[in-house]
Design a protein around this motif. Structure first.
Motif, PDB file in Angstrom:
ATOM      1  N   PHE A   5       0.867  -1.173   0.000  1.00 17.76           N
ATOM      2  CA  PHE A   5       0.000   0.000   0.000  1.00 17.76           C
ATOM      3  C   PHE A   5       0.903   1.222   0.000  1.00 17.76           C
ATOM      4  CE2 PHE A   5      -2.498  -3.396   1.699  1.00 17.76           C
ATOM      5  CZ  PHE A   5      -3.798  -3.166   1.276  1.00 17.76           C
ATOM      6  N   THR A   6       0.714   2.114  -0.964  1.00 14.94           N
ATOM      7  CA  THR A   6       1.572   3.286  -1.083  1.00 14.94           C
ATOM      8  C   THR A   6       0.761   4.491  -1.538  1.00 14.94           C
ATOM      9  OG1 THR A   6       3.598   4.138  -2.124  1.00 14.94           O
ATOM     10  CG2 THR A   6       2.199   2.713  -3.470  1.00 14.94           C
ATOM     11  N   ALA A   7       1.291   5.688  -1.272  1.00 17.09           N
ATOM     12  CA  ALA A   7       0.621   6.909  -1.722  1.00 17.09           C
ATOM     13  C   ALA A   7       1.005   7.264  -3.147  1.00 17.09           C
ATOM     14  CB  ALA A   7       0.950   8.070  -0.788  1.00 17.09           C
ATOM     15  N   ALA A   8       2.142   6.759  -3.625  1.00 21.61           N
ATOM     16  CA  ALA A   8       2.567   7.062  -5.001  1.00 21.61           C
ATOM     17  C   ALA A   8       3.675   6.112  -5.430  1.00 21.61           C
ATOM     18  CB  ALA A   8       3.062   8.506  -5.115  1.00 21.61           C
ATOM     19  N   ILE A   9       3.707   5.819  -6.717  1.00 21.26           N
ATOM     20  CA  ILE A   9       4.834   5.122  -7.332  1.00 21.26           C
ATOM     21  C   ILE A   9       5.486   6.112  -8.285  1.00 21.26           C
ATOM     22  CG2 ILE A   9       5.579   3.204  -8.779  1.00 21.26           C
ATOM     23  CD1 ILE A   9       3.186   1.621  -7.738  1.00 21.26           C
ATOM     24  N   ASP A  10       6.707   6.507  -7.974  1.00 23.15           N
ATOM     25  CA  ASP A  10       7.393   7.552  -8.726  1.00 23.15           C
ATOM     26  C   ASP A  10       8.067   7.000  -9.988  1.00 23.15           C
ATOM     27  OD1 ASP A  10       6.481   9.409  -6.939  1.00 23.15           O
ATOM     28  OD2 ASP A  10       8.446  10.104  -6.293  1.00 23.15           O
ATOM     29  N   GLU A  11       8.911   7.825 -10.611  1.00 17.57           N
ATOM     30  CA  GLU A  11       9.452   7.510 -11.935  1.00 17.57           C
ATOM     31  C   GLU A  11      10.512   6.418 -11.922  1.00 17.57           C
ATOM     32  OE1 GLU A  11      10.895  11.079 -13.693  1.00 17.57           O
ATOM     33  OE2 GLU A  11       9.016  12.176 -13.372  1.00 17.57           O
ATOM     34  N   LYS A  12      11.512   6.559 -11.029  1.00 17.63           N
ATOM     35  CA  LYS A  12      12.672   5.666 -11.102  1.00 17.63           C
ATOM     36  C   LYS A  12      13.570   5.884  -9.896  1.00 17.63           C
ATOM     37  CE  LYS A  12      15.344   9.118 -13.655  1.00 17.63           C
ATOM     38  NZ  LYS A  12      16.141   9.401 -14.874  1.00 17.63           N
ATOM     39  N   LEU A  13      14.648   5.111  -9.836  1.00 15.64           N
ATOM     40  CA  LEU A  13      15.747   5.343  -8.907  1.00 15.64           C
ATOM     41  C   LEU A  13      16.895   6.028  -9.646  1.00 15.64           C
ATOM     42  CD1 LEU A  13      16.021   1.911  -7.020  1.00 15.64           C
ATOM     43  CD2 LEU A  13      14.968   4.019  -6.192  1.00 15.64           C
ATOM     44  N   ASN A  14      17.596   6.920  -8.948  1.00 18.28           N
ATOM     45  CA  ASN A  14      18.778   7.523  -9.563  1.00 18.28           C
ATOM     46  C   ASN A  14      20.012   6.678  -9.258  1.00 18.28           C
ATOM     47  OD1 ASN A  14      19.613   8.163  -6.952  1.00 18.28           O
ATOM     48  ND2 ASN A  14      19.162  10.339  -7.142  1.00 18.28           N
ATOM     49  N   GLU A  15      21.182   7.167  -9.656  1.00 16.18           N
ATOM     50  CA  GLU A  15      22.409   6.387  -9.495  1.00 16.18           C
ATOM     51  C   GLU A  15      22.788   6.158  -8.038  1.00 16.18           C
ATOM     52  OE1 GLU A  15      23.550  10.732 -10.183  1.00 16.18           O
ATOM     53  OE2 GLU A  15      22.054   9.281 -10.901  1.00 16.18           O
ATOM     54  N   HIS A  16      22.196   6.938  -7.131  1.00 13.83           N
ATOM     55  CA  HIS A  16      22.460   6.762  -5.700  1.00 13.83           C
ATOM     56  C   HIS A  16      21.339   5.987  -5.012  1.00 13.83           C
ATOM     57  CE1 HIS A  16      25.802   9.509  -6.139  1.00 13.83           C
ATOM     58  NE2 HIS A  16      25.001  10.449  -6.622  1.00 13.83           N
ATOM     59  N   ALA A  17      20.449   5.409  -5.805  1.00 11.84           N
ATOM     60  CA  ALA A  17      19.314   4.613  -5.309  1.00 11.84           C
ATOM     61  C   ALA A  17      18.322   5.455  -4.515  1.00 11.84           C
ATOM     62  CB  ALA A  17      19.790   3.421  -4.487  1.00 11.84           C
ATOM     63  N   TYR A  18      18.195   6.733  -4.879  1.00 15.99           N
ATOM     64  CA  TYR A  18      17.143   7.588  -4.327  1.00 15.99           C
ATOM     65  C   TYR A  18      15.980   7.632  -5.306  1.00 15.99           C
ATOM     66  CZ  TYR A  18      19.762   9.474  -0.356  1.00 15.99           C
ATOM     67  OH  TYR A  18      20.427   9.607   0.830  1.00 15.99           O
ATOM     68  N   ILE A  19      14.772   7.713  -4.763  1.00 11.32           N
ATOM     69  CA  ILE A  19      13.578   7.774  -5.592  1.00 11.32           C
ATOM     70  C   ILE A  19      13.479   9.134  -6.265  1.00 11.32           C
ATOM     71  CG2 ILE A  19      11.053   7.668  -5.586  1.00 11.32           C
ATOM     72  CD1 ILE A  19      11.236   5.751  -3.216  1.00 11.32           C
ATOM     73  N   VAL A  20      13.178   9.142  -7.559  1.00 12.23           N
ATOM     74  CA  VAL A  20      13.016  10.365  -8.357  1.00 12.23           C
ATOM     75  C   VAL A  20      11.567  10.467  -8.830  1.00 12.23           C
ATOM     76  CG1 VAL A  20      13.781  11.588 -10.425  1.00 12.23           C
ATOM     77  CG2 VAL A  20      15.426  10.195  -9.141  1.00 12.23           C
ATOM     78  N   PRO A  21      10.882  11.616  -8.640  1.00 11.97           N
ATOM     79  CA  PRO A  21      11.359  12.839  -7.981  1.00 11.97           C
ATOM     80  C   PRO A  21      11.431  12.727  -6.461  1.00 11.97           C
ATOM     81  CG  PRO A  21       9.082  13.117  -8.624  1.00 11.97           C
ATOM     82  CD  PRO A  21       9.516  11.803  -9.188  1.00 11.97           C
ATOM     83  N   GLY A  22      10.674  11.824  -5.867  1.00 11.44           N
ATOM     84  CA  GLY A  22      10.819  11.530  -4.450  1.00 11.44           C
ATOM     85  C   GLY A  22      10.589  12.700  -3.519  1.00 11.44           C
ATOM     86  N   LEU A  23      11.225  12.619  -2.347  1.00  9.18           N
ATOM     87  CA  LEU A  23      11.156  13.705  -1.360  1.00  9.18           C
ATOM     88  C   LEU A  23      12.424  13.783  -0.527  1.00  9.18           C
ATOM     89  CD1 LEU A  23      10.606  11.850   1.316  1.00  9.18           C
ATOM     90  CD2 LEU A  23       8.206  12.175   0.741  1.00  9.18           C
ATOM     91  N   GLY A  24      13.491  13.147  -1.027  1.00  9.07           N
ATOM     92  CA  GLY A  24      14.734  13.125  -0.272  1.00  9.07           C
ATOM     93  C   GLY A  24      14.770  11.954   0.685  1.00  9.07           C
ATOM     94  N   ASP A  25      15.618  12.038   1.679  1.00 10.97           N
ATOM     95  CA  ASP A  25      15.738  10.997   2.698  1.00 10.97           C
ATOM     96  C   ASP A  25      14.689  11.245   3.778  1.00 10.97           C
ATOM     97  OD1 ASP A  25      16.774   9.912   5.383  1.00 10.97           O
ATOM     98  OD2 ASP A  25      18.101   8.940   3.942  1.00 10.97           O
ATOM     99  N   ALA A  26      13.732  10.344   3.907  1.00 10.34           N
ATOM    100  CA  ALA A  26      12.616  10.562   4.839  1.00 10.34           C
ATOM    101  C   ALA A  26      13.092  10.671   6.283  1.00 10.34           C
ATOM    102  CB  ALA A  26      11.603   9.426   4.706  1.00 10.34           C
ATOM    103  N   GLY A  27      14.051   9.845   6.672  1.00 11.41           N
ATOM    104  CA  GLY A  27      14.560   9.912   8.041  1.00 11.41           C
ATOM    105  C   GLY A  27      15.224  11.235   8.349  1.00 11.41           C
ATOM    106  N   ASP A  28      16.057  11.700   7.423  1.00 13.65           N
ATOM    107  CA  ASP A  28      16.716  12.992   7.627  1.00 13.65           C
ATOM    108  C   ASP A  28      15.710  14.126   7.704  1.00 13.65           C
ATOM    109  OD1 ASP A  28      19.237  11.906   7.695  1.00 13.65           O
ATOM    110  OD2 ASP A  28      19.699  12.313   5.597  1.00 13.65           O
TER     111      ASP A  28
END
Length: 209
Positions: free
Chosen positions: A180-203
């Motif tokens: 269950f998710t609120a959105a499935i975004d475009e892809k992962l970047n070379e650092h394995a972050y979700i794009v466009p994402g929202l950055g690091d959720a914990g930080d």
């Protein structure tokens, strides 16, 4: 991605947009995550089994619905999972709680476990695993594997955002566990972050980098 359900309620999508904005403050991000957890909790628990008990209202005796079976277990993948966990506990304060501590090795991207604590009798309970981001899915896969090793049979995974790569990989590893998710975004970047994402959720939750 047949095991993934996108929760597209307007309030969820509105709050998610604010969370994505890089100008959103730490306190606002944390509060919004808690609020979204409330809304997502409604969806992920929509089909919980009910039974009836006899009660007395101030007017009359009646048969009334109540949750059947053993208490739910919410399992937080530390540390960011606690943001969703707290919101869900607002709605289901009697739930049991499990914690799995995993961090992603920045070079190999392989999850490293450092903590695991869960209630007993997992085989008889619905376990809802929470982590805001499903990026590579490596941590989520390991977390679910550990719970299954402890006897868990009925599991669901809740995240704020998923990457197509992570959703696909998780579904292949655990086809019996719905996402269950609120959105499935475009892809992962070379650092394995979700794009466009929202950055690091914990930080963003705790104001760290």
């Amino acid at each position: 991605m047949s095991t993934a359900t996108v929760i597209d309620h307007p309030l969820v999508q509105h709050k998610l947009t604010i969370m994505r904005d890089k100008e959103t403050s730490t306190s606002s991000f944390r509060q919004l995550l808690r609020e979204i957890a409330h809304l997502m909790c409604y969806e992920v628990t929509r089909d919980l089994e009910l039974t009836e008990i006899t009660i007395e209202t101030p007017i009359a005796e009646m048969r009334a619905p109540t949750l059947a079976g053993k208490k739910l277990v919410f399992c937080s993948i530390l540390r960011a999972g606690n943001g969703l966990l707290e919101g869900m506990l607002d709605l289901v304060p009697s739930a049991r709680v499990a914690h799995i501590g995993l961090y992603r090795d920045p070079k190999t991207l392989i999850p490293v476990e450092y903590y695991f604590k869960a209630p007993e009798d997992l085989e008889d309970r619905l376990i809802i695993v929470v982590d805001p981001m499903l990026a590579t899915a490596n941590s989520a896969i390991v977390a679910v594997e550990r719970l299954k090793e402890r006897g868990a049979k009925n599991l669901r995974f809740v995240c704020l955002l998923g990457a197509p790569e992570g959703v696909r990989k998780f579904s292949e590893a655990h086809p019996d566990v719905p996402i269950f998710t609120a959105a499935i975004d475009e892809k992962l970047n070379e650092h394995a972050y979700i794009v466009p994402g929202l950055g690091d959720a914990g930080d963003r939750m705790y104001g760290t980098k």
